[in-house]
Design an enzyme around this catalytic site. Sequence first.
Site: not given
Lengths: 694, 694
Positions: B431, B135, B454
Amino acid sequence: MDGVDYLADERSKAQFDVDELKIVWAGSPHAFEVSDRISRLVASDPAFRKDNRPMLGRKELFKNTLRKATYAWKRIIELRLNEEEASKLRFYVDEPAFTDLHWGMFVPAIKGQGTDEQQQKWLPLAYKMQIIGCYAQTELGHGSNVQGLETTATFDPQTDEFIIHSPTLTSSKWWPGGLGKISTHGVVYARLITDGQDHGVHGFIVQLRSLDDHSPLPGITVGDIGMKFGNGAYNTMDNGVLRFDHVRIPRDQMLMRFVGKELVFQVTRDGKVKQSNVPRQLVYGTMVFVRQTIVADASCAISRAVCIATRYSAVRRQFGSQNGGAETQVIDYKTQQNRLFPLLASAYAFRFVGEWLKWLYTDVTQRLQANDFSTLPEAHACTAGLKSLTTSATAAALSSAATFSFGIFSYTCLHHILKDAIEECRKLCGGHGYLCTSGLPELFAVYVPACTYEGDNIVLLLQVARFLMKTVSQLGSGKKPVGTTAYMGRAEHLLQCQCDVQRAEDWLKPSAILEAFEARATRMSVACARNLSKFKNQEEGFLELQADLVEAAVAHCQLIVVSKFIEKLQQDIPGNGVKQVLGVLCNVYALNILHKHLGDFLSTGCITPKQGSLASEQLRSLYSQVRPNAIALVDAFNYTDHYLGSVLGRYDGNVYPKLYEEAWKDPLNDTVVPDGYHEYIRPLLKQQLRTARL
Amino acid sequence: MDGVDYLADERSKAQFDVDELKIVWAGSPHAFEVSDRISRLVASDPAFRKDNRPMLGRKELFKNTLRKATYAWKRIIELRLNEEEASKLRFYVDEPAFTDLHWGMFVPAIKGQGTDEQQQKWLPLAYKMQIIGCYAQTELGHGSNVQGLETTATFDPQTDEFIIHSPTLTSSKWWPGGLGKISTHGVVYARLITDGQDHGVHGFIVQLRSLDDHSPLPGITVGDIGMKFGNGAYNTMDNGVLRFDHVRIPRDQMLMRFVGKELVFQVTRDGKVKQSNVPRQLVYGTMVFVRQTIVADASCAISRAVCIATRYSAVRRQFGSQNGGAETQVIDYKTQQNRLFPLLASAYAFRFVGEWLKWLYTDVTQRLQANDFSTLPEAHACTAGLKSLTTSATAAALSSAATFSFGIFSYTCLHHILKDAIEECRKLCGGHGYLCTSGLPELFAVYVPACTYEGDNIVLLLQVARFLMKTVSQLGSGKKPVGTTAYMGRAEHLLQCQCDVQRAEDWLKPSAILEAFEARATRMSVACARNLSKFKNQEEGFLELQADLVEAAVAHCQLIVVSKFIEKLQQDIPGNGVKQVLGVLCNVYALNILHKHLGDFLSTGCITPKQGSLASEQLRSLYSQVRPNAIALVDAFNYTDHYLGSVLGRYDGNVYPKLYEEAWKDPLNDTVVPDGYHEYIRPLLKQQLRTARL
């Protein structure tokens, strides 16, 4: 189009003398000269190239770091750089490496805690790098709680040795940088056991690897703990895991921890423990140096991120094209300014707090070394409130935190804000900030651990809160609060004063800002103290009210940063327009906090809703004053493109062509058809999966 | 100690039926069954192993992803999985790959925008993966502003073709996933030019690579854009760069965008543009599907992070040991609960909003497909307010955003909060959360782009704000606000109502919470509208007040999430204690927002400072109710250890031995003496730098 300055227009808009601000940022003309010279030296040497880091596998990456660190050392020797220059060079090489721990923790630990004999024996070796050392404190099971460390150092009077041992899995040393593959020695923290008695945690110099062939010595299991967050980032560092199986070291390798000329703690030949009565909380240790460095790193990290985001916000255009003209620069949107400019202000705010901390540490150190304890009432006052910390013999580490509790305040505060700042800058760069070539992922991943590797921030904030509660409880006693809590001496006034801001411009007065911040901090502390007093058991109350206590501590820390910025502006600052533009930033910094924490200010009645909205109004108009100066304000950091390491933050603003150019360097682009096509993609497309080997 | 459940104690504390909550979380017994079965299938297949990702170089990593994607497809065929199962399988494989874009964007684009003929031609090929599509929308110079895309598609009436071209560097397609190395085809967005006239941005099906040998077709330059944030993360994806040099495609490869049975837009043989009079804002496109997926992904991401942080907080102990006993579980500290439990509540809140959105999309889609426009007054009302979005022909993408503006509200809101949630979870793990084996860095890095890819959140929030302003301006007109803005119909009441909370418990009433949130949202919107009206030029006002507008939009979005959670609780929820525990979470979620945004509530006079502090008090007591249920609440997500991918979040709580075990798998531990020792470290230690090759 190399050579063209696409941001020249922006630069011409500046209303102040950039060169003068560069000196203010650097701290002095001398500091500027050294930084400028060394950063160019590094940037112009292809051996220090760092743009390929994200593409290297772990082994290549690490090997490359070894090369650079050794090459840097070679250059330091060849160019006869002094200590200041050498440390700047390591700084601008900008790659976490074993040398950071060697110079930043191993050497200071011996200097700070070793006897004269220990220093004479070990320091010359360390200075020449004939040994390489690390700082082995954190264990798999214990980080923040140093008192809980499990490694043992049991004295054996028969042989006059300590036996270093890892009794449990969770006692494995875990995280120390440089430990995994490189360090030959370490300052190892372990519980001292003599005659079956536990004397708490102390530091020991332990050789870990053979100086002949680098293999681990008998009884020692050592390795790397594996990949960490980020692409290059801290994966250049061999954070290590270490286990001891009854490793013997001579008695004189326990760090005896001198303060001034006094021996604080020793184990005698017959295993007796001797302690002097020098106040334990005044022990001066490694962490002091470390904290100082971390604060400096912090202001660098945020300024780098802000520099990238600001420049790119001036380059990037999106929406708002009228009649087919150019689109609007992203930096002109109020939403962008609203997020970016407070961060820009923070960069300066933290720089000045860091400067003050540095001065503070130097001052206190000098007094301590002159055995001048008596002149430190402020230190005493602060440390008294942190008794819980110092009741165990937890090594210099935490004691020093106590000594410099006024330091810790700001320090803690910085971290609280900083990491979010870098991430916010990344977001401000939109999608492209997610690319490694933007430099921001690396910056984020490198900076992240600073928030935990030296004590969890919440833990530190709770220490601050404890001290504040103590201060409040003594308010009636005639004992005056001093240093950063001096304002609480005016608690009576601050608890009932009314902010007199009536117009938006009134918020520009430092006195208005200071009083609002002081009132807020005081009222939050006093409210906590009041709620605490409702508990029969104080400690239970502390646990139950932790969340409120942390908020009170944050309010106090923010006040410190604001007040140090205001103090800086009261000094003489030369340069056309420099003081003015810093004044604008100071107001942006303070009013933005006020807006973000409006709930505090309103619920304590320090300001009215109307005054809150006047502050927002003033903030908006301040943004317009920052806008023309934004690029020059980040230019003043004087970062080379090499150091910045960001295509988005390039000095010349030539972003898009360089992004495009960089893309093609990815290994995936070595071939047009990717490796794996024939095995996996072609069978898929050709519907021949049944026979494919997957 | 494999097989032992170290968290069994925690699990036995739960006060509700976990199995029933699993079904609530999954959505239905059927959805639970499918998820459970497919996730186990993936977890038990060594071909889907993913723990080694951070250690792989880019090329290996990418090749491995190709193998997995193809293998997954093979299994889907072999096992004859249906569409739902196949999509779940891809989901649990949990590795960003070209298939995401093929199934998630390419196929829906053709389905949503193609004519019958186009669908008949292209969909069978795509369904069988005989072609692989992407796309291609975003360009180097334009992301959020789709209207600004620069790629051109010029109609040539001579040959009945479009000429696809990249006229500038910034028009290069940049970011599309799957484009870089794999896709054979793409839906490419370009400006339609006929007869010298610009008709805005439209979608075109373009073949990019040869189906014979995978080489790019003539006129096409395509490659990968390089490394992105994180270790494995999105580096498994070939986000691509693409340039066209006058590439010709037949006219029938322009997506004609059908709605129902009506042709919305077409170019005729002679180059004439024809538009139907179907309301443009009702065009239904690809993005709708995408948004739905993204929302689902979002609730997964946060629940994974929360699951890891919650389990590890129960395992980790630090401080508080009394008389040599075990230390306190970190999860028992109020500061930890104060940060963790609101996130746990958010996971559920977002899940339920997602569920509602899914229903909404399905409902609207069905109506649209039945040509039932008239029954969508709510959609009309919302879209009207977003006119600015729909004035250009910006393809279905943004139009669909407009259509589902009520959807976009929550969607935007989600993202606004989510990324910070994952990072907060990482911090809550101390950590060790920084290690890749914790799974959190990967989760963070994978999720980060969702916030920009988006449409930037701020841009979306401003769209929401615009709609709110429109709603406010119509309040006097007799036009009733509907859908998620219905509450504004009671503006008169909400502008002057007084919160009647008098005791902490009063904050448990949904009506009290809802009214406070509605009043806050209304008052903020109305205040913005009032300030806007002071500007002569509305658009100028919008630009100047952007920051306030965004805050008003956030207030509105938070109200939606809270109200959907409350609505969910009004439904029938079976299972012992399930409804009760969800009720507690709902209150935690709402009161935490109230506390975080106290400034909003106070400055608008919706509540008093006293009521604010009662809310905090109530929140603390709610945390105590969450505590015993915490582990069971994350167990209800039903995640396998494979999917979770975290040593810290292991179901059995056996954290430390596994962390230790994992460390040794790092490539650096292949040899005891690291590669590079002889070249770089030995010369350093032995003072033989002069002759070293560096």
